[in-house]
Design a protein around this motif. Structure first.
Motif, PDB file in Angstrom:
ATOM      1  N   GLU A 104       0.833  -1.210   0.000  1.00 44.89           N
ATOM      2  CA  GLU A 104       0.000   0.000   0.000  1.00 44.89           C
ATOM      3  C   GLU A 104       0.867   1.258   0.000  1.00 44.89           C
ATOM      4  O   GLU A 104       0.571   2.221  -0.717  1.00 44.89           O
ATOM      5  N   ARG A 105       1.945   1.248   0.766  1.00 44.78           N
ATOM      6  CA  ARG A 105       2.862   2.397   0.762  1.00 44.78           C
ATOM      7  C   ARG A 105       3.505   2.571  -0.615  1.00 44.78           C
ATOM      8  O   ARG A 105       3.673   3.694  -1.089  1.00 44.78           O
ATOM      9  N   TYR A 110       3.940   5.499  -5.805  1.00 38.68           N
ATOM     10  CA  TYR A 110       3.831   5.540  -7.266  1.00 38.68           C
ATOM     11  C   TYR A 110       2.668   6.413  -7.733  1.00 38.68           C
ATOM     12  O   TYR A 110       2.827   7.258  -8.607  1.00 38.68           O
ATOM     13  N   ARG A 111       1.519   6.220  -7.175  1.00 36.99           N
ATOM     14  CA  ARG A 111       0.295   6.869  -7.668  1.00 36.99           C
ATOM     15  C   ARG A 111       0.222   8.346  -7.300  1.00 36.99           C
ATOM     16  O   ARG A 111      -0.117   9.179  -8.141  1.00 36.99           O
ATOM     17  N   TYR A 112       0.494   8.664  -6.060  1.00 37.84           N
ATOM     18  CA  TYR A 112       0.248  10.024  -5.595  1.00 37.84           C
ATOM     19  C   TYR A 112       1.493  10.896  -5.526  1.00 37.84           C
ATOM     20  O   TYR A 112       1.424  12.086  -5.812  1.00 37.84           O
ATOM     21  N   GLN A 114       4.552  10.124  -7.202  1.00 37.86           N
ATOM     22  CA  GLN A 114       5.211  10.142  -8.508  1.00 37.86           C
ATOM     23  C   GLN A 114       4.215  10.309  -9.657  1.00 37.86           C
ATOM     24  O   GLN A 114       4.622  10.438 -10.802  1.00 37.86           O
ATOM     25  N   ARG A 115       2.927  10.239  -9.349  1.00 32.29           N
ATOM     26  CA  ARG A 115       1.834  10.478 -10.310  1.00 32.29           C
ATOM     27  C   ARG A 115       1.814   9.481 -11.478  1.00 32.29           C
ATOM     28  O   ARG A 115       1.552   9.844 -12.610  1.00 32.29           O
ATOM     29  N   TRP A 116       2.104   8.226 -11.161  1.00 27.70           N
ATOM     30  CA  TRP A 116       2.049   7.194 -12.183  1.00 27.70           C
ATOM     31  C   TRP A 116       0.604   6.820 -12.484  1.00 27.70           C
ATOM     32  O   TRP A 116      -0.270   6.932 -11.632  1.00 27.70           O
ATOM     33  N   THR A 117       0.388   6.285 -13.691  1.00 25.44           N
ATOM     34  CA  THR A 117      -0.934   5.764 -14.065  1.00 25.44           C
ATOM     35  C   THR A 117      -1.133   4.384 -13.440  1.00 25.44           C
ATOM     36  O   THR A 117      -0.159   3.708 -13.066  1.00 25.44           O
ATOM     37  N   ILE A 118      -2.390   3.971 -13.365  1.00 26.15           N
ATOM     38  CA  ILE A 118      -2.704   2.636 -12.856  1.00 26.15           C
ATOM     39  C   ILE A 118      -2.012   1.584 -13.719  1.00 26.15           C
ATOM     40  O   ILE A 118      -1.468   0.604 -13.204  1.00 26.15           O
ATOM     41  N   ARG A 119      -1.997   1.796 -15.003  1.00 26.35           N
ATOM     42  CA  ARG A 119      -1.355   0.842 -15.925  1.00 26.35           C
ATOM     43  C   ARG A 119       0.140   0.691 -15.619  1.00 26.35           C
ATOM     44  O   ARG A 119       0.656  -0.417 -15.518  1.00 26.35           O
ATOM     45  N   LYS A 120       0.827   1.816 -15.457  1.00 25.77           N
ATOM     46  CA  LYS A 120       2.256   1.772 -15.167  1.00 25.77           C
ATOM     47  C   LYS A 120       2.514   1.093 -13.822  1.00 25.77           C
ATOM     48  O   LYS A 120       3.458   0.306 -13.680  1.00 25.77           O
ATOM     49  N   SER A 131      -6.543  -5.647 -10.223  1.00 25.86           N
ATOM     50  CA  SER A 131      -5.975  -5.877  -8.890  1.00 25.86           C
ATOM     51  C   SER A 131      -5.443  -4.588  -8.289  1.00 25.86           C
ATOM     52  O   SER A 131      -5.578  -4.345  -7.083  1.00 25.86           O
ATOM     53  N   VAL A 132      -4.851  -3.743  -9.109  1.00 24.04           N
ATOM     54  CA  VAL A 132      -4.339  -2.463  -8.638  1.00 24.04           C
ATOM     55  C   VAL A 132      -5.500  -1.545  -8.251  1.00 24.04           C
ATOM     56  O   VAL A 132      -5.432  -0.832  -7.247  1.00 24.04           O
TER      57      VAL A 132
END
Length: 153
Positions: A104-105, A110-112, A114-120, A131-132
């Motif tokens: 979760e960390r 990654y998501r918040y 580094q602003r990655w997409t769900i796909r990445k 799953s993500v």
């Protein structure tokens, strides 16, 4: 969509907003503290001998007459309130992140941050996108409880 579902969706968006802004809150806190320091005068000390008198040790401020006025100024109060708000948000997020598991960390990073997409993220973690998305929902359910206090700030 029911009122409860809209309310939950709204809270999740706000939580995600605060997570995305986490680093900016830290920078903002530092900048606000600097502004307060620039507004408030510094007290300086001096030691001198005046003619016909003993050595005198005295303190004064270059703007001694204005110190009390400035301490109570609306600008300083507003800055201090904003600093306190940012401190609460940063501290709450840090405490909440400590309670998450490693996956979760990592997702939060990654998501918040580094602003990655769900796909990445799914490619990096080796999970399917669904799953993500499930991990995101699980995470937001936890944070909805632990970060409830900052949602009203």
């Amino acid at each position: 969509m029911t009122v409860l579902a809209k309310n939950k969706t709204s809270r999740y968006r706000e939580i995600e907003y605060h997570l995305r802004q986490f680093r900016q809150y830290k920078v903002g806190m530092s900048n606000l503290k600097s502004q307060v320091e620039l507004i408030l005068p510094r007290t300086t000390s001096s030691y001198e001998k005046r003619e016909g008198q003993h050595h005198v040790n005295w303190s004064r401020s270059s703007t001694e007459d204005c110190v009390m006025e400035r301490l109570e100024s609306q600008k300083v109060k507003a800055l201090e309130q904003e600093i306190q708000k940012y401190q609460i948000i940063v501290h709450s997020i840090e405490q909440s992140l400590k309670e998450l598991d490693e996956m979760e960390r990592q997702f939060v990073q990654y998501r918040y941050f580094q602003r990655w997409t769900i796909r990445k993220i799914s490619l990096e973690l080796g999970y399917s996108e669904s799953s993500v998305h499930a991990l995101r929902r699980q995470l937001l359910n936890k944070l909805d409880i632990s970060l409830k206090g900052i949602l009203s700030l």
